[in-house]
Design a protein around this motif. Structure first.
Motif: not given
Length: 315
Positions: A32-53
């Motif tokens: 993403l840093l190679e494309y500074p003309e774009f903004d960005y967002e991360f969306i992570v959906a966690d399914n009740c992880s049990t390992d510290g995620s």
């Protein structure tokens, strides 16, 4: 007038991926840093992880306000949860990728170029894989099988990994699928599409969450959602077997009339025929059951996921 910057949404699901998440985030952000003309967002959906995620995701969200997290109230599976996350994407284009690093994040650069050239959908297809060769061969056979029988031409060796434009994402919202087969929807919705080959990497950390039952579930979901062929085969085979049975019965009857005193039917043909037709009936009852199960899922119309908490979302 200052032009409005376009946004890239990076969407992924997560279940017990605490060892992969830091590298996943670092490699995506490097592209993403190679494309500074774009903004960005991360969306992570966690399914009740049990390992510290979950704890790690909270820390990552605190460090980056554009890192958005959906914490599910339960494990809603690897089909519903990522799809629900994709519907939250607010960018002009969305990268849909697994967080296990088997799909190379560096392909995002190639995807962006294809999107700039006018492609609404950029699909990554597996030309090769570092996974178990037997499983890879079985997957390829399945993709070709469903591609041959599907009512809509399917993408071969496509897992859902790719880049999707805003028009596609809006079209996706028109499908109220409580248990979506995303790969089939990509083929069904259409738009201008480009396929990019890649080599699926071996998992670095953790173990795959897929087992025989989850793979079978996904495979049958694809079949029942995109073809009625198994039901029609059941009907055709039923007629064919009924005709064969009638001819065999007629042949035995004529043979008995001709050799009344010497010909005896015997028990073996009856037992073999009984078990054969019983097996055929059970198979076709199972096929019908799969379609009834799909109807049952649609009628219940469950939500894709129940969200316990959302982080960095401005509602």
């Amino acid at each position: 007038m200052v032009p409005v910057r376009q946004t890239i949404s990076v969407v992924t699901g997560c279940f017990n991926e605490v060892e992969n998440l830091p590298e996943f985030y670092r490699r995506i952000r490097a592209v993403l840093l190679e494309y500074p003309e774009f903004d960005y967002e991360f969306i992570v959906a966690d399914n009740c992880s049990t390992d510290g995620s979950r704890e790690l995701l909270r820390k990552m969200a605190a460090a980056d306000p554009r890192f958005r997290v959906i914490l599910n109230a339960a494990n809603f599976g690897h089909i519903r949860s990522p799809f629900n996350a994709l519907l939250h994407a607010r960018g002009d284009v969305a990268l849909y990728i697994c967080s296990d690093l088997q799909e190379p994040p560096e392909l995002l650069g190639r995807f962006i170029q294809e999107w700039k050239n006018g492609a609404e959908v950029v699909c990554a297809v597996k030309s090769a894989s570092q996974e178990n060769p037997v499983m890879f061969a079985i997957r390829r056979f399945y993709y070709r099988l469903i591609g041959y029988f599907s009512d809509v031409p399917q993408l071969q060796d496509f897992t859902g990994f790719g880049l999707y434009g805003r028009r596609f994402l809006e079209a996706l919202r028109l499908y109220h699928e409580p248990y979506p087969y995303f790969r089939g929807l990509v083929a069904e919705i259409g738009f201008r599409r480009v396929e990019v080959p890649f080599v699926q990497e071996r998992r670095k950390h953790g173990r795959t969450k897929n087992n025989f039952f989850s793979l079978y579930d996904m495979a049958m979901t694809g079949f029942v959602n995109h073809t009625k062929l198994p039901l029609r085969l059941a009907v055709f085979c039923g007629f064919a077997l009924a005709g064969v049975s009638l001819l065999v019965a007629l042949g035995y009857f004529i043979y008995k009339l001709c050799y009344w005193d010497t010909f005896q039917l015997g028990l073996a043909p009856l037992v073999i025929g009984l078990f054969f037709f019983s097996a055929v009936q059970l198979i076709f009852i199972g096929i019908i059951g799969e379609y009834i199960g799909a109807i049952w899922t649609q009628v219940k119309n469950k939500p894709l996921a129940i969200e316990e908490e959302k982080i960095n979302f401005d509602e």
